[in-house]
Design an enzyme around this catalytic site. Structure first.
Site, mmCIF file in Angstrom:
data_model
loop_
_atom_site.group_PDB
_atom_site.id
_atom_site.type_symbol
_atom_site.label_atom_id
_atom_site.label_comp_id
_atom_site.label_asym_id
_atom_site.label_seq_id
_atom_site.Cartn_x
_atom_site.Cartn_y
_atom_site.Cartn_z
ATOM 1 N N ASP A 263 2.298 -23.917 8.767
ATOM 2 C CA ASP A 263 1.666 -25.169 8.363
ATOM 3 C C ASP A 263 0.274 -24.789 7.854
ATOM 4 O O ASP A 263 -0.254 -23.715 8.154
ATOM 5 C CB ASP A 263 1.595 -26.173 9.519
ATOM 6 C CG ASP A 263 1.375 -27.595 8.984
ATOM 7 O OD1 ASP A 263 0.971 -27.734 7.813
ATOM 8 O OD2 ASP A 263 1.585 -28.557 9.733
HETATM 9 C C1 BGC Z 1 0.756 -30.968 7.279
HETATM 10 C C2 BGC Z 1 2.037 -30.535 6.585
HETATM 11 C C3 BGC Z 1 1.801 -30.467 5.101
HETATM 12 C C4 BGC Z 1 0.648 -29.512 4.833
HETATM 13 C C5 BGC Z 1 0.321 -29.341 3.380
HETATM 14 C C6 BGC Z 1 -0.425 -30.122 6.883
HETATM 15 O O1 BGC Z 1 -1.600 -30.648 7.370
HETATM 16 O O2 BGC Z 1 0.942 -30.922 8.678
HETATM 17 O O3 BGC Z 1 3.073 -31.423 6.891
HETATM 18 O O4 BGC Z 1 2.971 -30.084 4.457
HETATM 19 O O5 BGC Z 1 -0.509 -29.998 5.486
HETATM 20 O O6 BGC Z 1 -0.254 -30.476 2.867
#
Ligand code: BGC
Length: 750
Positions: A263
């Site tokens: 993530d």
């Molecule tokens: C989120 C993800 C997301 C990523 C990219 C993170 O903060 O938890 O779900 O895909 O950011 O935007």
């Protein structure tokens, strides 16, 4: 004839000679694995390092020397996110990056129709292709553990079986277009405000029976090419580099051959990332290249620190190759996939798909006196009230924020639909909630400011409600912080902004009031006995207003079913009743890396999540899991099975007759739950193990069959670390909601 044969033979020989002169990695007659190995041995150390970490906010590098292009990811999961600048979260300001906003995944789950998931993945994949994206960051399948969770709208509800069945077709049809799914957030990401520090303490049974099945289905059946690790910890290790979840379960037990993506900012250590299953690192640090003299992306844990470690003998080339192989496999599946078609954006077809999913997902929760569908005609007056009738519910929510090409608001949808009947629509705000209409540079043109006092707003709505034939209230939550939004959870179960007070005041002066709740979560509805009709309308995306109006006016007969239990109060959820959310807090001193303090959150309710909890605690929720009404009626009868006992490796098929006993065509979801009469361990009273949605004309009846095998009877044996079923008596419970299962049949497992 002979001449033609010779000519063909010569052409084949020429082609094969040509193929032989191609490097193996370019030779499409070779298997992907052969091509991966060939490409791998041609890559330099630097090239290998470059493909396993980000080079911008959402992209990673290809291998230009070998002709491999950059790799582009995008959120996810409800549409293709607008482009941001190379190294910032700020909008790139492009004019060709609007998209169709599809309904949120809770709505998709509420269709209980896997065909809708397949249509979703296809339309989304085509939009992604047009926008040049190779991986969509979604879908999300974290389990609905508490209705306060800010990201539940991005997930598929509380039940592992339902989420499993719904996630697989989404992935398959997306990936058929050469766009990778990145199923998230693996795993136990159930607490938004504390997602960076929570160490989820959960029993093995709850892990395997509740929290993992949808991920397992995504990998073993959907064949997902990507999995995103979550921010939180499990067994004291960050989930983006977690030995148990990534190496043992995902890669060893489930034989996952795709990439584990961190993530954004979820990677915290080179040692851990190298050893514990992470393949691609994204989003580390948010300052990017601007604030450092050296390229910040080179400072990623899987960049120079890994490279230097290899050169010094601290890490091995095999460790690097293990990751690069997966990335190359991903390239051959996506950017180097010769079958990929260009795709298209915002087509009529995509809007139609968004609309059908929305229409099928809307849930009619209550409908006394047949208030719905609205009985409209010339001169009828409808009063629409509520902020959610005009506020954008596409903008906001965190990473799922979208720049939609169009968004039909509920008010616009109602105006258009009522006009067709010659009815008029008036609007009153009723309350002012959140006037913000912007996130990350995406904004709505509607000015939500209103200077009236709360009392004035109510008085104005009440005075118009008095003379109206119907009052339709669009309320619920929104995508602002502490509502349905990433990074925050709701602080209370109540509806925000005193909406309950407004609904009560309106219900006092107009008995034909319809409450439409727009949200990804359940909320307290203290007025429920005073309003005749309640509808759950989710976050429906671009076609929200069209879809809602079509159901409210009866053009479409609702057929959605709740994918979660709607509690009266928080006590109807095990996590709250046992004070297990946010849980018992203590600092874990056995931390594994960095200086991040971990905080244990113990999932004390164990396997008793959702209806498993209400059954266990003997509680009646406000609306049960699987509940959803129709404008027609259905009768189920004559449940039978093709055999009375199941062999260990066999199956049983249950058949039930479903009849549309009303006057309108409509769809019903036949639901099959299994009750284990006696077991050596605690088991939920019942568990969903099959369902089928059928469309029936008035008076029509159909035999609906659902088959189960041994896996539907088994539980996770914690002592032996495997699934186990015990011989004995079971019962099939069949009906149309988890609290309406009139057909029962006993059978045994031999
Ligand atoms: C989120 C993800 C997301 C990523 C990219 C993170 O903060 O938890 O779900 O895909 O950011 O935007």
């Amino acid at each position: 004839m002979k001449k033609i044969y010779l000519a063909v033979l010569c052409t084949l020989c020429a082609l094969s000679a040509q193929a032989q002169s191609l490097p193996a990695y370019l030779d499409e007659t070779k298997t992907v694995e052969q091509r991966v190995e060939d490409a791998l041995q041609r890559m330099t150390l630097q090239e290998k390092i470059r493909v396993i970490h980000a080079q911008s906010k959402f992209s990673s590098a290809g291998v230009p020397r070998l002709g491999f292009p950059d790799f582009w990811t995008s959120d996810g999961p409800h549409g293709v996110r607008p482009n941001v600048l190379w190294d910032e979260w700020t909008q790139a300001g492009q004019s060709n990056d609007s998209c169709v906003a599809f309904p949120a995944l809770t709505c998709l789950a509420a269709t209980w129709n896997p065909d809708m998931s397949a249509a979703y993945g296809k339309a989304l994949g085509e939009e992604a292709r047009y926008r040049g994206k190779d991986m969509m960051l979604g879908p999300g399948v974290n389990i609905y553990r508490t209705p306060l969770n800010g990201r539940n709208f991005e997930y598929m509800g509380e039940d592992p079986y339902l989420a499993s069945r719904m996630v697989v077709p989404y992935i398959q049809s997306l990936q058929k277009l050469g766009v990778a799914a990145c199923v998230k957030h693996f795993a136990l990401n159930n607490d938004e405000p504390n997602r960076m520090v929570v160490n989820s303490v959960v029993s093995d049974r709850a892990l395997h029976e509740i929290y993992l099945p949808a991920f397992r289905a995504a990998v073993t059946e959907g064949k997902a090419w990507g999995i995103m690790g979550s921010y939180n910890f499990y067994k004291g290790q960050h989930n983006c580099h977690n030995q148990y979840l990534l190496n043992d379960i995902l890669k060893r037990d489930w034989q996952f051959d795709g990439v584990v993506v961190s993530d954004w900012g979820g990677c915290h250590s080179t040692d851990q990332a190298v050893a514990n299953g992470l393949d691609m690192e994204f989003g580390t640090g948010t300052d990017g290249m601007k604030s450092r003299s050296k390229n910040a992306y080179d400072n990623y844990y899987l960049a120079l620190p890994f490279q230097e470690g290899i050169l010094k003998g601290k890490y091995t080339m095999q460790q690097l190759d293990e990751k690069v192989r997966r990335v190359l496999r991903l390239f051959f599946r996506t950017t180097l996939n010769p079958q990929r078609k260009p795709g298209f954006l915002c087509s009529d077809d995509h809007y139609a798909t968004a609309r059908s999913i929305a229409q099928e997902g809307i849930v009619l929760l209550k409908n006394q006196r047949h208030v719905l569908p609205l009985n409209l005609g010339k001169g009828k007056r409808v009063l629409v009230v509520g902020e959610n009738a005009i506020k954008s519910l596409i903008i906001g929510g965190g990473s799922s924020n979208l720049k939609a090409q169009r968004e039909v608001s509920p008010l616009e949808g109602m105006r258009a639909a009522c006009a067709r009947y010659g009815a008029t629509v008036e609007y009153e705000r009723g309350y002012v909630g959140d006037v913000n209409a912007e996130q990350d540079g995406v904004s709505s043109s509607i000015d939500l400011n209103d200077e009236r006092s709360a009392d004035r707003l109510i008085a104005d709505a009440v005075s118009k409600a008095k003379g109206a034939d119907y009052v339709v209230f669009f309320g619920g939550l929104n995508k602002g912080a502490f509502q349905d939004c990433e990074g925050t959870d709701r602080k209370a179960y109540d509806l925000p902004y005193d909406q309950a007070k407004v609904v009560d005041a309106l219900a006092r002066v107009n008995k034909n009031i319809v409450y439409v709740n727009l949200s990804g979560n359940a909320a307290a509805l203290p007025f429920v006995s005073r309003v005749p009709a309640v509808v759950q309308g989710w976050f429906l995306g671009s076609e929200a207003g069209e879809a809602l109006a079509s159901v409210l006016t009866g053009q479409v007969n609702p057929s959605g079913k709740l994918p979660f239990t709607w509690g009266n109060t928080l006590e109807d959820y095990g996590s709250h009743a046992l004070d297990a959310y946010p849980g018992v807090w203590r600092t874990n001193i056995d931390k594994q890396d960095e200086n991040t303090p971990q905080i244990d959150e113990e999932y004390k309710e164990g396997i008793y999540v959702g209806y498993r909890w209400t059954d266990h605690a003997g509680r009646r929720p406000l609306f049960a899991f699987g509940h959803g009404l129709s404008y027609t009626t259905f009768k189920l009868s004559g449940l039978k099975a093709d055999r009375s006992s199941m062999q260990r490796d066999g199956s049983i098929t249950f058949t039930v007759n479903v009849k549309n006993t009303g006057k309108r065509a409509g769809a019903e979801v036949v639901q099959l739950y299994i009750h284990d009469a006696k077991a050596s361990v605690d088991r939920p009273y019942k568990e969903l193990k099959g369902f089928r949605k059928v469309m029936l004309q008035p008076g029509e009846s159909r035999e609906v069959s659902i088959s189960i095998d041994n896996s539907a009877l088994s539980f996770y044996d914690e002592a032996r670390h495997e699934w186990k079923s015990e011989p004995g008596e079971f019962e099939a419970l069949v009906g149309t909601a988890s609290d309406n299962l009139p057909c029962r049949l006993k059978f045994t497992l031999q």
